[in-house]
Design an enzyme around this catalytic site. Structure first.
Site, PDB file in Angstrom:
ATOM      1  N   ARG A  75       0.819  -1.233   0.000  1.00 48.79           N
ATOM      2  CA  ARG A  75       0.000   0.000   0.000  1.00 48.79           C
ATOM      3  C   ARG A  75       0.849   1.278   0.000  1.00 48.79           C
ATOM      4  O   ARG A  75       0.383   2.339   0.434  1.00 48.79           O
ATOM      5  CB  ARG A  75      -0.978   0.029   1.181  1.00 48.79           C
ATOM      6  CG  ARG A  75      -1.926  -1.141   1.175  1.00 48.79           C
ATOM      7  CD  ARG A  75      -3.154  -0.867   2.001  1.00 48.79           C
ATOM      8  NE  ARG A  75      -4.052  -2.001   1.922  1.00 48.79           N
ATOM      9  CZ  ARG A  75      -4.008  -3.049   2.740  1.00 48.79           C
ATOM     10  NH1 ARG A  75      -3.110  -3.088   3.715  1.00 48.79           N
ATOM     11  NH2 ARG A  75      -4.847  -4.039   2.597  1.00 48.79           N
ATOM     12  N   LYS A 118       3.789  11.690 -10.667  1.00 46.46           N
ATOM     13  CA  LYS A 118       2.982  10.834 -11.543  1.00 46.46           C
ATOM     14  C   LYS A 118       3.714   9.515 -11.741  1.00 46.46           C
ATOM     15  O   LYS A 118       4.897   9.502 -12.075  1.00 46.46           O
ATOM     16  CB  LYS A 118       2.771  11.496 -12.905  1.00 46.46           C
ATOM     17  CG  LYS A 118       1.641  12.482 -12.925  1.00 46.46           C
ATOM     18  CD  LYS A 118       1.294  12.868 -14.345  1.00 46.46           C
ATOM     19  CE  LYS A 118       0.214  13.926 -14.377  1.00 46.46           C
ATOM     20  NZ  LYS A 118      -0.032  14.447 -15.729  1.00 46.46           N
ATOM     21  N   GLU A 131      11.174  18.413 -24.249  1.00 45.62           N
ATOM     22  CA  GLU A 131      10.390  18.778 -23.054  1.00 45.62           C
ATOM     23  C   GLU A 131      10.881  20.110 -22.473  1.00 45.62           C
ATOM     24  O   GLU A 131      10.096  20.873 -21.909  1.00 45.62           O
ATOM     25  CB  GLU A 131      10.466  17.678 -21.988  1.00 45.62           C
ATOM     26  CG  GLU A 131       9.879  16.340 -22.419  1.00 45.62           C
ATOM     27  CD  GLU A 131       8.350  16.241 -22.266  1.00 45.62           C
ATOM     28  OE1 GLU A 131       7.719  17.207 -21.795  1.00 45.62           O
ATOM     29  OE2 GLU A 131       7.798  15.185 -22.639  1.00 45.62           O
ATOM     30  N   LYS A 169       8.116  23.272 -13.014  1.00 41.46           N
ATOM     31  CA  LYS A 169       7.239  22.131 -12.724  1.00 41.46           C
ATOM     32  C   LYS A 169       6.768  22.180 -11.279  1.00 41.46           C
ATOM     33  O   LYS A 169       5.592  21.904 -10.980  1.00 41.46           O
ATOM     34  CB  LYS A 169       7.975  20.819 -13.020  1.00 41.46           C
ATOM     35  CG  LYS A 169       7.098  19.623 -12.719  1.00 41.46           C
ATOM     36  CD  LYS A 169       7.097  18.593 -13.780  1.00 41.46           C
ATOM     37  CE  LYS A 169       5.996  17.567 -13.525  1.00 41.46           C
ATOM     38  NZ  LYS A 169       6.148  16.375 -14.315  1.00 41.46           N
ATOM     39  N   GLU A 198      -3.930  17.336 -10.994  1.00 47.32           N
ATOM     40  CA  GLU A 198      -4.428  17.684 -12.323  1.00 47.32           C
ATOM     41  C   GLU A 198      -5.952  17.776 -12.344  1.00 47.32           C
ATOM     42  O   GLU A 198      -6.620  17.146 -13.156  1.00 47.32           O
ATOM     43  CB  GLU A 198      -3.931  16.653 -13.344  1.00 47.32           C
ATOM     44  CG  GLU A 198      -3.890  17.218 -14.745  1.00 47.32           C
ATOM     45  CD  GLU A 198      -3.109  16.346 -15.738  1.00 47.32           C
ATOM     46  OE1 GLU A 198      -1.942  16.005 -15.465  1.00 47.32           O
ATOM     47  OE2 GLU A 198      -3.685  16.029 -16.770  1.00 47.32           O
ATOM     48  N   ARG A 205      -2.189  21.801 -14.227  1.00 46.21           N
ATOM     49  CA  ARG A 205      -1.117  20.826 -14.486  1.00 46.21           C
ATOM     50  C   ARG A 205      -1.220  20.265 -15.904  1.00 46.21           C
ATOM     51  O   ARG A 205      -0.211  19.896 -16.510  1.00 46.21           O
ATOM     52  CB  ARG A 205      -1.166  19.700 -13.449  1.00 46.21           C
ATOM     53  CG  ARG A 205      -0.039  18.716 -13.639  1.00 46.21           C
ATOM     54  CD  ARG A 205       0.230  17.852 -12.437  1.00 46.21           C
ATOM     55  NE  ARG A 205       1.346  16.968 -12.717  1.00 46.21           N
ATOM     56  CZ  ARG A 205       1.982  16.228 -11.825  1.00 46.21           C
ATOM     57  NH1 ARG A 205       1.590  16.266 -10.568  1.00 46.21           N
ATOM     58  NH2 ARG A 205       2.990  15.463 -12.169  1.00 46.21           N
ATOM     59  N   ASN A 262       1.081  19.219 -20.623  1.00 46.51           N
ATOM     60  CA  ASN A 262       0.904  18.258 -21.717  1.00 46.51           C
ATOM     61  C   ASN A 262       0.874  18.930 -23.086  1.00 46.51           C
ATOM     62  O   ASN A 262       0.288  18.381 -24.030  1.00 46.51           O
ATOM     63  CB  ASN A 262      -0.373  17.444 -21.493  1.00 46.51           C
ATOM     64  CG  ASN A 262      -0.187  16.440 -20.379  1.00 46.51           C
ATOM     65  OD1 ASN A 262       0.888  15.888 -20.226  1.00 46.51           O
ATOM     66  ND2 ASN A 262      -1.220  16.232 -19.587  1.00 46.51           N
ATOM     67  N   HIS A 304       1.301  16.886 -26.223  1.00 43.18           N
ATOM     68  CA  HIS A 304       1.143  15.480 -25.847  1.00 43.18           C
ATOM     69  C   HIS A 304      -0.113  14.834 -26.441  1.00 43.18           C
ATOM     70  O   HIS A 304      -0.155  13.620 -26.578  1.00 43.18           O
ATOM     71  CB  HIS A 304       1.134  15.331 -24.324  1.00 43.18           C
ATOM     72  CG  HIS A 304       2.496  15.494 -23.701  1.00 43.18           C
ATOM     73  ND1 HIS A 304       3.248  16.637 -23.830  1.00 43.18           N
ATOM     74  CD2 HIS A 304       3.252  14.652 -22.948  1.00 43.18           C
ATOM     75  CE1 HIS A 304       4.388  16.486 -23.171  1.00 43.18           C
ATOM     76  NE2 HIS A 304       4.411  15.291 -22.637  1.00 43.18           N
ATOM     77  N   HIS A 346       1.109  11.602 -27.916  1.00 45.87           N
ATOM     78  CA  HIS A 346       0.740  10.268 -27.431  1.00 45.87           C
ATOM     79  C   HIS A 346       0.070   9.462 -28.533  1.00 45.87           C
ATOM     80  O   HIS A 346       0.278   8.249 -28.650  1.00 45.87           O
ATOM     81  CB  HIS A 346      -0.218  10.372 -26.237  1.00 45.87           C
ATOM     82  CG  HIS A 346       0.476  10.672 -24.940  1.00 45.87           C
ATOM     83  ND1 HIS A 346      -0.198  11.150 -23.833  1.00 45.87           N
ATOM     84  CD2 HIS A 346       1.761  10.545 -24.555  1.00 45.87           C
ATOM     85  CE1 HIS A 346       0.658  11.318 -22.844  1.00 45.87           C
ATOM     86  NE2 HIS A 346       1.850  10.971 -23.254  1.00 45.87           N
ATOM     87  N   HIS A 362       9.454   9.369 -26.979  1.00 45.52           N
ATOM     88  CA  HIS A 362       8.410  10.239 -26.440  1.00 45.52           C
ATOM     89  C   HIS A 362       8.639  11.720 -26.776  1.00 45.52           C
ATOM     90  O   HIS A 362       7.753  12.402 -27.278  1.00 45.52           O
ATOM     91  CB  HIS A 362       8.319  10.026 -24.930  1.00 45.52           C
ATOM     92  CG  HIS A 362       7.328  10.920 -24.262  1.00 45.52           C
ATOM     93  ND1 HIS A 362       5.973  10.810 -24.471  1.00 45.52           N
ATOM     94  CD2 HIS A 362       7.497  11.969 -23.411  1.00 45.52           C
ATOM     95  CE1 HIS A 362       5.346  11.736 -23.772  1.00 45.52           C
ATOM     96  NE2 HIS A 362       6.239  12.461 -23.119  1.00 45.52           N
TER      97      HIS A 362
HETATM   98  N1  GLY Z   1       4.447  15.119 -17.455  1.00 45.38           N
HETATM   99  C1  GLY Z   1       3.336  15.906 -17.114  1.00 45.38           C
HETATM  100  C2  GLY Z   1       3.069  15.986 -15.650  1.00 45.38           C
HETATM  101  O1  GLY Z   1       3.870  15.539 -14.859  1.00 45.38           O
HETATM  102  O2  GLY Z   1       2.046  16.481 -15.250  1.00 45.38           O
END
Ligand code: GLY
Length: 366
Positions: free
Chosen positions: A122, A144, A186, A228, A238, A243, A247, A250, A254, A267
């Site tokens: 957990r 994330k 990025e 960030k 998010e 947040r 992206n 993206h 993606h 990527h």
């Molecule tokens: N890579 C996008 C984020 O961490 O929100």
């Protein structure tokens, strides 16, 4: 050893310090070993060959109960199957709730090891030691974690904040070109949607970036992590759209990765192509002018990052975008710039404009 730079990410469960310097991997292992009596270091076979022996030796001088778990390199390891293999190995190694998982690797290792840390017993402590530029400026920061399904990227996961992040920019300096430029994409993203000064400073430091100047990399990685951290502080999970701004590129990116198969387009390269399509979409909607599109294209090109949309399979890319995590009822949402340094999440974009932006970015398969 005191690292050159430090910043702190504030989040709902506390704070995560990020330490940044160049050429201090043994110092990182030493610091982790001192605070971590029992740990599992998760890495991949490429990183193991380059750095694991040095890292593990320094770690074990401080901390006697660490195991090294190695996965196959590449996006296909970011799967539930690999997570299950790792759980079995954690069980055999006696990794318990007082133990720590150390992610030593790029984005795949960080996301997978983070997901394993979030779910093992957990949730146990996680330390990120990102070795790729992409992981250093983005995926290791902000909590994330996750794995892919064969048909969809990052759809199974959890928010799980690392205890600490240790960055050695010298490691990014020794990456293969394709991985280094994937990380630079990025970096450009942060400038285009959050910081026009950063964008201008990248334009003026192309030569240093292309030769991977260590001091410039420390400065740039620090700035990206600061940006960030400020986004994560405002919208950790998010939920407010802030947040989601990270992206940029993206939604297209993606979908390109998914349609062409993970790995064909690294990527960051898929994101770069996606940023160009998004910039052209923004231009068609009157949000940015031709100068923005040209500056972004020129900077990405000068940094040797691909910008052209693959000329075939547009219909499949559009279909995949309908299932993007940001889509609502099958309608993709896009992060679009409004002038340099300002991104916004935009919905209700007409399908014709999307197809047109892809068309205008097309040409060349890679
Ligand atoms: N890579 C996008 C984020 O961490 O929100």
């Amino acid at each position: 050893m005191q690292p050159q730079s430090k910043l702190v990410v504030e989040h709902s469960a506390g704070e995560c310090p990020i330490y940044i310097d160049s050429g201090w991997l043994p110092g990182i292992a030493d610091a982790i070993g001192r605070s971590t009596p029992r740990c599992a270091v998760i890495t991949d076979a490429n990183v193991e060959k380059l750095y694991a022996a040095e890292f593990f030796q320094s770690l074990n001088q401080q901390s006697s109960q660490c195991v090294l778990l190695t996965i196959a390199p590449g996006e296909s390891s970011k799967s539930l199957d690999t997570a299950i293999d790792l759980y079995q190995q954690l069980l055999s190694a006696g990794i318990d709730r007082q133990s720590t998982i150390v992610a030593l690797g790029g984005g795949v290792v960080g996301d997978l090891a983070g997901f394993v840390a979030a779910t093992w017993q957990r949730g146990i402590r996680l330390i990120q030691v990102p070795t790729s530029l992409l992981a250093q400026v983005d995926s290791s920061v902000g909590g994330k974690t996750g794995v892919n399904l064969p048909s969809a990227k990052n759809v199974v996961g959890a928010f799980w904040q690392p205890q600490e992040v240790y960055i050695d920019t010298k490691l990014a300096g020794t990456l293969p070109d394709v991985e280094y430029t994937s990380g630079l994409a990025e970096v450009v993203k942060y400038g285009a949607i959050l910081d026009d000064h950063l964008f201008a400073s990248l334009e003026s430091r192309v030569e240093q970036l292309n030769r991977r100047d260590p001091q410039v990399l420390v400065d740039i990685v620090l700035r990206c992590c600061q940006l960030k951290a400020s986004v994560v502080k405002r919208d950790e999970r998010e939920t407010t759209g802030q947040r989601a701004i990270l992206n940029y590129g993206h939604t297209f990116g993606h979908a390109i990765e998914s349609v062409f198969g993970y790995g064909k387009y690294p990527h960051g390269h898929a994101v770069s192509i996606g940023m160009m399509a998004a910039a052209r979409l923004a231009q068609a909607m009157g949000r940015v002018d031709e100068d923005f599109v040209e500056r972004q294209c020129n900077l990405l090109t000068a940094l040797q990052i691909p910008t052209r949309f693959p000329a075939e399979r547009h219909a499949e890319v559009i279909e995949v975008m309908k299932h993007d995590k940001k889509a609502i009822d099958g309608h993709p949402r896009f992060v679009l710039p409004r002038g340099m340094g300002h991104g916004e999440l935009v919905e209700g974009v007409s399908p014709d404009k999307i197809a047109d932006a892809m068309q205008r970015s097309a040409g060349g398969s890679k």
